[in-house]
Design an enzyme around this catalytic site. Structure first.
Site, PDB file in Angstrom:
ATOM      1  N   HIS A   1       0.750  -1.209   0.070  1.00 32.56           N
ATOM      2  CA  HIS A   1       0.052  -0.011  -0.046  1.00 32.56           C
ATOM      3  C   HIS A   1       0.843   1.192  -0.036  1.00 32.56           C
ATOM      4  O   HIS A   1       0.691   2.340   0.939  1.00 32.56           O
ATOM      5  CB  HIS A   1      -0.907  -0.089   1.105  1.00 32.56           C
ATOM      6  CG  HIS A   1      -1.508  -1.257   1.384  1.00 32.56           C
ATOM      7  ND1 HIS A   1      -2.667  -1.966   0.693  1.00 32.56           N
ATOM      8  CD2 HIS A   1      -1.535  -2.090   2.405  1.00 32.56           C
ATOM      9  CE1 HIS A   1      -3.037  -2.992   0.899  1.00 32.56           C
ATOM     10  NE2 HIS A   1      -2.399  -3.343   1.970  1.00 32.56           N
ATOM     11  N   CYS A   2       1.917   1.297  -0.908  1.00 30.67           N
ATOM     12  CA  CYS A   2       2.871   2.596  -0.885  1.00 30.67           C
ATOM     13  C   CYS A   2       3.683   2.847   0.459  1.00 30.67           C
ATOM     14  O   CYS A   2       3.833   3.948   0.478  1.00 30.67           O
ATOM     15  CB  CYS A   2       2.098   3.725  -1.345  1.00 30.67           C
ATOM     16  SG  CYS A   2       1.322   3.136  -2.990  1.00 30.67           S
ATOM     17  N   THR A   3       3.618   1.798   1.497  1.00 30.26           N
ATOM     18  CA  THR A   3       4.188   2.193   2.656  1.00 30.26           C
ATOM     19  C   THR A   3       5.041   0.981   3.162  1.00 30.26           C
ATOM     20  O   THR A   3       5.044   0.491   4.205  1.00 30.26           O
ATOM     21  CB  THR A   3       3.268   2.356   3.794  1.00 30.26           C
ATOM     22  OG1 THR A   3       2.232   1.175   3.728  1.00 30.26           O
ATOM     23  CG2 THR A   3       2.206   3.558   3.252  1.00 30.26           C
TER      24      THR A   3
END
Length: 222
Positions: free
Chosen positions: A178-180
């Site tokens: 999730h882009c993290t």
């Protein structure tokens, strides 16, 4: 954070894509130098959005593209660029999607962000409670104030496998970092499965999601 950045001479650009359809945005209050958001996070088309910038900074910045409308005067001796925002809008713009974007903004304003937030909070609470009752499911992130997303892991089942099985049952979830990825590393997990709820979702759809999850766990869990 913005004040601290400004104190050392840094400029601040906020990626507000996730907040745009859920929270009231006041760029004057934030005092951010730039603020970006995307139409597709606001029930609008892909490939179009908004970039706000402080006038004082935009006037100092050179254009990054050349084309019609971004110049006032051109000669062999020199070029005079147009006023903002036109000097950053070279050529024919994405007219159709901008018109559609306006319709999505009207949709949000007609519903009212407070009403949207209330509905989404109710769905989030409903889904969270049901997930907590499933053995082997661990929710990642339970802040008191959060938007309507819930990320979780299931003991013994990889999130990619879970996502594919959910898709086969007609339930759309997102899996992965999730882009993290640094945050996932901090929690020592490979990734999560994430369910997101919006203004158009219902408790009946959450029931379908929970039933599908229980069935998949029953089949896959060792």
């Amino acid at each position: 954070i913005i004040e601290m950045a400004h104190a050392v001479g840094a400029k601040v650009l906020i990626d507000g894509a996730q907040a745009s359809s859920h929270l009231t945005i006041d760029v004057q209050y934030l005092n951010a130098d730039f603020y970006a958001l995307s139409a597709h996070k606001m029930y609008g088309p892909t490939g179009v959005g908004i970039l706000y910038g402080k006038r004082s900074l935009l006037e100092k910045m050179p254009p990054y593209q050349g084309g019609g409308e971004m110049i006032k005067e051109v000669s062999f001796e020199g070029t005079t660029f147009n006023d903002i925002p036109y000097k950053f809008e070279a050529g024919t713009p994405n007219i159709a999607d901008v018109v559609a974007f306006k319709a999505s903004i009207d949709f949000i304003n007609e519903l009212g962000k407070e009403n949207i937030a209330s509905h989404e909070a109710e769905l989030l609470s409903y889904a969270t409670q049901q997930l907590k009752e499933i053995e082997g499911v661990k929710i990642i992130g339970e802040a008191q104030n959060k938007v309507s997303v819930v990320s979780f892991i299931v003991d013994g089942i990889h999130h990619f496998d879970l996502g594919m099985w959910m898709d086969a049952k007609g339930v759309a979830v997102r899996t992965g970092h999730h882009c993290t990825q640094p945050l996932m590393d901090r929690f020592c997990i490979e990734g999560t499965t994430r369910a997101s709820f919006s203004v158009y979702n219902t408790k009946a759809e959450i029931d379908i999601f929970i039933a599908a999850l229980k069935d998949i766990i029953k089949k896959l869990k060792p």
